[in-house]
Enzyme design. Structure first.
Site, mmCIF file in Angstrom:
data_model
loop_
_atom_site.group_PDB
_atom_site.id
_atom_site.type_symbol
_atom_site.label_atom_id
_atom_site.label_comp_id
_atom_site.label_asym_id
_atom_site.label_seq_id
_atom_site.Cartn_x
_atom_site.Cartn_y
_atom_site.Cartn_z
ATOM 1 N N ARG A 1 0.969 -1.268 0.029
ATOM 2 C CA ARG A 1 -0.008 0.056 -0.188
ATOM 3 C C ARG A 1 0.931 1.112 0.127
ATOM 4 O O ARG A 1 0.521 2.148 -0.392
ATOM 5 C CB ARG A 1 -0.988 -0.057 1.195
ATOM 6 C CG ARG A 1 -1.976 1.120 1.413
ATOM 7 C CD ARG A 1 -3.009 1.099 2.169
ATOM 8 N NE ARG A 1 -2.672 0.522 3.428
ATOM 9 C CZ ARG A 1 -2.033 1.286 4.351
ATOM 10 N NH1 ARG A 1 -1.734 2.447 4.463
ATOM 11 N NH2 ARG A 1 -1.998 0.644 5.749
ATOM 12 N N TYR B 1 -17.054 15.005 -15.626
ATOM 13 C CA TYR B 1 -17.396 13.497 -15.468
ATOM 14 C C TYR B 1 -18.174 13.372 -14.264
ATOM 15 O O TYR B 1 -18.157 13.739 -13.352
ATOM 16 C CB TYR B 1 -16.035 12.534 -15.184
ATOM 17 C CG TYR B 1 -16.325 11.175 -15.147
ATOM 18 C CD1 TYR B 1 -16.629 10.279 -16.280
ATOM 19 C CD2 TYR B 1 -16.206 10.604 -13.801
ATOM 20 C CE1 TYR B 1 -16.637 9.020 -16.126
ATOM 21 C CE2 TYR B 1 -16.225 9.326 -13.686
ATOM 22 C CZ TYR B 1 -16.832 8.400 -14.735
ATOM 23 O OH TYR B 1 -17.003 7.218 -14.754
ATOM 24 N N ASP C 1 -8.473 17.005 -15.265
ATOM 25 C CA ASP C 1 -8.737 15.454 -15.448
ATOM 26 C C ASP C 1 -8.389 15.469 -17.168
ATOM 27 O O ASP C 1 -8.923 16.012 -17.993
ATOM 28 C CB ASP C 1 -10.255 15.241 -15.369
ATOM 29 C CG ASP C 1 -10.444 13.781 -15.502
ATOM 30 O OD1 ASP C 1 -9.727 13.251 -16.436
ATOM 31 O OD2 ASP C 1 -11.528 13.258 -14.832
ATOM 32 N N LYS D 1 -9.098 4.288 -19.401
ATOM 33 C CA LYS D 1 -9.527 4.704 -20.787
ATOM 34 C C LYS D 1 -8.455 4.711 -21.735
ATOM 35 O O LYS D 1 -7.857 3.457 -21.923
ATOM 36 C CB LYS D 1 -10.005 6.215 -20.868
ATOM 37 C CG LYS D 1 -11.167 6.408 -19.581
ATOM 38 C CD LYS D 1 -12.355 5.573 -19.551
ATOM 39 C CE LYS D 1 -13.031 5.406 -18.269
ATOM 40 N NZ LYS D 1 -13.596 6.788 -17.705
HETATM 41 C C1 LIG Z 1 -13.894 7.230 -16.357
HETATM 42 C C2 LIG Z 1 -13.370 8.485 -16.020
HETATM 43 C C3 LIG Z 1 -13.034 8.799 -14.704
HETATM 44 C C4 LIG Z 1 -13.501 7.765 -13.904
HETATM 45 O O1 LIG Z 1 -12.519 6.749 -13.624
HETATM 46 P P1 LIG Z 1 -12.736 5.388 -13.273
HETATM 47 O O2 LIG Z 1 -11.398 4.448 -13.805
HETATM 48 O O3 LIG Z 1 -13.798 4.769 -13.708
HETATM 49 O O4 LIG Z 1 -12.957 5.557 -11.719
HETATM 50 C C5 LIG Z 1 -12.710 10.168 -14.579
HETATM 51 N N1 LIG Z 1 -12.697 10.995 -15.226
HETATM 52 C C6 LIG Z 1 -13.142 10.818 -16.459
HETATM 53 C C7 LIG Z 1 -13.107 11.955 -17.535
HETATM 54 C C8 LIG Z 1 -13.420 9.585 -16.995
HETATM 55 O O5 LIG Z 1 -13.789 9.448 -18.290
#
Ligand SMILES: *Cc1c(COP(=O)(O)O)cnc(C)c1O
Length: 405
Positions: free
Chosen positions: A60, A113, A185, A210
């Protein structure tokens, strides 16, 4: 960090943070599938906990496989370091929790998001954190939303699913002038298309789920910092919250990131072709893609990003009922949320990812009922176009009510 000149990003996705294993020479970073690490003696254990010896203690708190991925993503983003997280949302929440407290105010992109916005509105509000959501493509609105207590400017660009592009350098200037930290983000663009830290942001968060992993088989997240002090603060909070990354998860993402440049080039070329094709089709009412001249921030996107990405949104002529028939008629594109994978996915934000937002807020953020989001993958563009074509034809066929005789 060495003084060697930086190699190109498409080389760094393969090599940054990754070296043949010191013990065995293994070229693929080994999966250090262990929860804990033995100390040779009590002094070594003490030195590791004091920080005098940077060796491993407990997974961790750090693991070599996770560290390789952290070094890779930090390098791609131009950060001083990074923290692997169990999911993208674990990364987002570690940032919120580390930097916000009672009385703190956040200014954020309205078309954020979904969960990144909802968690501020429904959970952090319980701890005295307030948030203002604005159209960050308009810097005057960002400036107007800043208050003396604003601690964070949180921006998503391109935004999901409206593909609105925000001027990151302009936002960083506003954040700095108000003593707030700027967080971006960068999931939609990936560091290959956009590097917010170089434009003045303090932190970048990613859903590695993604584009960076790209194979629709892992959820994972990452926080990248520009400044070591900020990174240290985040590390402390993140390790205590416990949403850290697992070594096997890290290894899968290391495997995925190596082809990021190849995948993105193909998916982006497909997206550009599809966007232009949709825009010329009378069965489609509108198309939003940063690579089209019709995009409201096309010029900014061309300057700020190395490419327009592989996600687009559009409206099907005939509104929601036609959009529903369209997504249900696709045979190659899969009806599923998520994006950035090798397979093309389609979803309907108003009824799926953004259904949790009240209708008025959704519409204010530009998420219309007829909006279909297409996350373009790496298939042959001819097959994707054929699939879209047949589904658009079905969508235009209004079923006739069965009349009673
Ligand atoms: C999918 C996504 C998240 C969250 O990610 P997870 O891996 O599903 O927790 C945050 N921001 C954006 C822009 C996303 O597409």
């Amino acid at each position: 960090m060495s003084d060697a000149p930086k190699r190109h990003l498409s080389t760094r996705v393969i090599h940054a943070g990754q070296h043949p294993d010191a013990a065995t020479g293994a070229v693929s970073t080994p999966i250090y599938q262990t929860s804990t690490f033995a100390f040779t003696d009590a002094d070594q254990g003490a030195a590791r906990f004091s920080g005098a010896d940077p060796g491993c203690k407990y997974t961790r708190l750090g693991n070599p496989t996770v560290a390789a991925l952290e070094a890779c993503v930090a390098d791609l983003e131009g950060g001083c370091g990074a923290l692997g997280a169990a999911t993208g949302m674990a990364a987002v929440n570690a940032v919120y929790l580390a930097l916000l407290g009672s009385g703190a105010h956040v200014v954020a992109t309205d078309a954020l998001y979904g969960p990144s916005r909802l968690v501020l509105e429904t959970e952090y509000s319980r701890y005295g954190v307030s948030a203002t959501f604005v159209d960050t493509t308009d810097l005057a609105r960002v400036e107007a939303a800043m208050r003396p207590g604003t601690r964070m400017l949180y921006v998503e660009s391109p935004s999901n699913p409206t593909l609105a592009v925000t001027d990151l350098e302009g936002c960083a200037r506003i954040a700095r002038a108000h003593g707030a930290l700027m967080v971006v983000d960068n999931t939609f663009a990936s560091p290959l298309l956009q590097r917010p830290l170089e434009l003045g942001a303090d932190l970048v968060v990613h859903s590695l789920t993604k584009f960076i992993n790209g194979h629709t088989d892992v959820v994972a997240g990452m926080i990248v910092a520009r400044d070591p002090q900020l990174l240290a603060r985040l590390r402390k909070v993140h390790q205590t919250l416990g949403g850290t990354m697992d070594p096997h998860q890290a290894w899968l993402v290391l495997r995925g990131v190596k082809t990021l440049a190849l995948r993105l080039a193909r998916a982006q070329a497909n997206a550009q072709t599809i966007a232009a094709w949709l825009e010329a089709d009378p069965r489609v009412s509108w198309v939003r893609y940063p690579g089209l001249a019709s995009h409201p921030q096309h010029e900014l996107a061309s300057r700020q990003m190395a490419g327009p990405g592989a996600v687009l949104s559009f409206g099907v002529e005939g509104g929601f009922p036609a959009a529903k028939r369209f997504i249900e008629s696709l045979r190659l594109a899969t009806l599923a949320v998520s994006l950035g994978g090798v397979e093309t996915l389609v979803e309907h934000p108003a009824s799926m990812t953004h259904a949790g937002l009240p209708r008025a807020e959704r519409e204010a953020a530009g998420i219309r009922d007829d909006l279909v989001r297409l996350a373009v993958g790496c298939e042959d563009e001819r097959d994707l176009l054929a699939d879209l074509d047949q589904a658009l034809t079905v969508a235009q066929h209004v079923p006739q009510p069965v009349t009673a005789r």
